[in-house]
Design a protein around this motif. Structure first.
Motif, short mmCIF file in Angstrom:
data_model
loop_
_atom_site.label_atom_id
_atom_site.label_comp_id
_atom_site.label_asym_id
_atom_site.label_seq_id
_atom_site.Cartn_x
_atom_site.Cartn_y
_atom_site.Cartn_z
N VAL A 203 0.83 -1.20 0.00
CA VAL A 203 0.00 0.00 0.00
C VAL A 203 0.87 1.25 0.00
CG1 VAL A 203 -1.65 1.34 1.36
CG2 VAL A 203 -1.96 -1.13 1.11
N ARG A 204 1.86 1.26 0.86
CA ARG A 204 2.68 2.46 1.03
C ARG A 204 3.54 2.76 -0.17
NH1 ARG A 204 5.46 3.10 6.78
NH2 ARG A 204 3.22 2.82 7.22
N HIS A 205 4.10 1.74 -0.79
CA HIS A 205 5.09 1.96 -1.85
C HIS A 205 4.56 1.74 -3.27
CE1 HIS A 205 8.25 2.45 1.12
NE2 HIS A 205 7.86 1.34 1.71
N HIS A 206 3.41 1.06 -3.39
CA HIS A 206 2.95 0.71 -4.72
C HIS A 206 1.49 1.05 -4.97
CE1 HIS A 206 6.74 -1.50 -5.12
NE2 HIS A 206 6.48 -2.01 -3.91
N GLY A 207 0.82 1.64 -4.00
CA GLY A 207 -0.56 2.06 -4.19
C GLY A 207 -1.55 0.92 -4.32
N VAL A 208 -1.21 -0.26 -3.80
CA VAL A 208 -2.12 -1.40 -3.87
C VAL A 208 -3.36 -1.13 -3.01
CG1 VAL A 208 -2.38 -3.80 -3.09
CG2 VAL A 208 -0.36 -3.12 -4.41
N LYS A 209 -4.52 -1.52 -3.51
CA LYS A 209 -5.77 -1.37 -2.78
C LYS A 209 -5.93 -2.53 -1.79
CE LYS A 209 -6.94 2.25 -5.17
NZ LYS A 209 -6.85 3.59 -4.55
N PRO A 210 -6.04 -2.23 -0.52
CA PRO A 210 -6.10 -3.31 0.48
C PRO A 210 -7.20 -4.33 0.22
CG PRO A 210 -5.74 -1.21 1.56
CD PRO A 210 -6.01 -0.90 0.12
#
Length: 232
Positions: free
Chosen positions: A67-74
């Motif tokens: 989430v922090r480094h790649h913008g992945v949606k939890p």
């Protein structure tokens, strides 16, 4: 750890605390996380595995790094990685532990860094959902719009407030030492459950941790939940 049993709020981890996750889900979960990272970030298999491990070591949860480094949606990550076909056939708990849970006084909650859908599947197979007053899953561990799963001490304090008890009335029962260290920092009681630990505890972020040692932030080491009944 001096508490009145009926006033205690027990926070039980799920994986490798109430069931044998090393057999039921962890190998498949690691594979599915590796595949997710590989597909979403365009990495090869080795790089994906290294990144998963690195974020777990840095943040206590691979998801936080993504989430922090790649913008992945939890929500997307949790849904895709926890499908785990055949999970129900692999889940196994221990009958004596289940009986002990039924007799343990105080309020009891599942407190897991896993998503709620996965936790409910495991609890359904174990047949113990009725023994708990609630389920606190990773989706519930958010503050100010950001996920803060275990071992975030701020979240632990916030969760105690949501349950309307001081941290000193809570006891965290689980297999992961770093989570217990955070719990003790805010005044919670701590129980290190060792039934499902294998020969080493290399997954625990404490290089010199050994099963026969009790860190200063751990109140008790137990191999069965029946042991909780002896001193409550």
């Amino acid at each position: 750890m001096v508490r009145h049993a009926h006033d205690t709020v027990w926070l039980f981890d799920l994986d490798d605390t109430l069931h044998d996750a090393a057999t039921a889900s962890m190998p498949q979960l690691h594979d599915s996380m590796n595949a997710y990272i590989r597909d979403e970030l365009g990495l090869d298999a080795e790089a994906a595995t290294q990144l998963r491990r690195r974020y777990w070591q840095w943040y206590g949860a691979t998801l936080l790094g993504l989430v922090r480094h790649h913008g992945v949606k939890p929500a997307h990550f949790l849904h895709v990685t926890h499908r785990l076909p055949g999970l129900e056939e692999r889940v196994r708990g221990h009958a004596h532990d289940i009986a002990a849970l039924a007799r343990l006084p105080g309020r009891k909650f599942i407190f897991t860094n896993a998503p709620a859908a996965y936790a409910r599947r495991v609890l359904e197979v174990l047949g113990i959902g009725r023994l708990f007053d609630g389920l606190i899953a990773v989706e519930d561990m958010a503050m100010f719009g950001h996920l803060r799963p275990k071992p975030d001490a701020r979240m632990l304090r916030h969760m105690a407030a949501r349950l309307k008890v001081p941290p000193s009335r809570c006891v965290l029962v689980e297999d992961t030492l770093v989570h217990q260290k955070a719990a003790r920092r805010i005044g919670m009681g701590t129980v290190w459950m060792q039934r499902w630990l294998r020969g080493s505890v290399s997954h625990v972020k404490s290089a010199n941790a050994r099963r026969h040692r009790k860190p200063v932030y751990v109140d008790r080491r137990v191999r069965t939940l029946r042991a909780l009944l002896r001193r409550v």
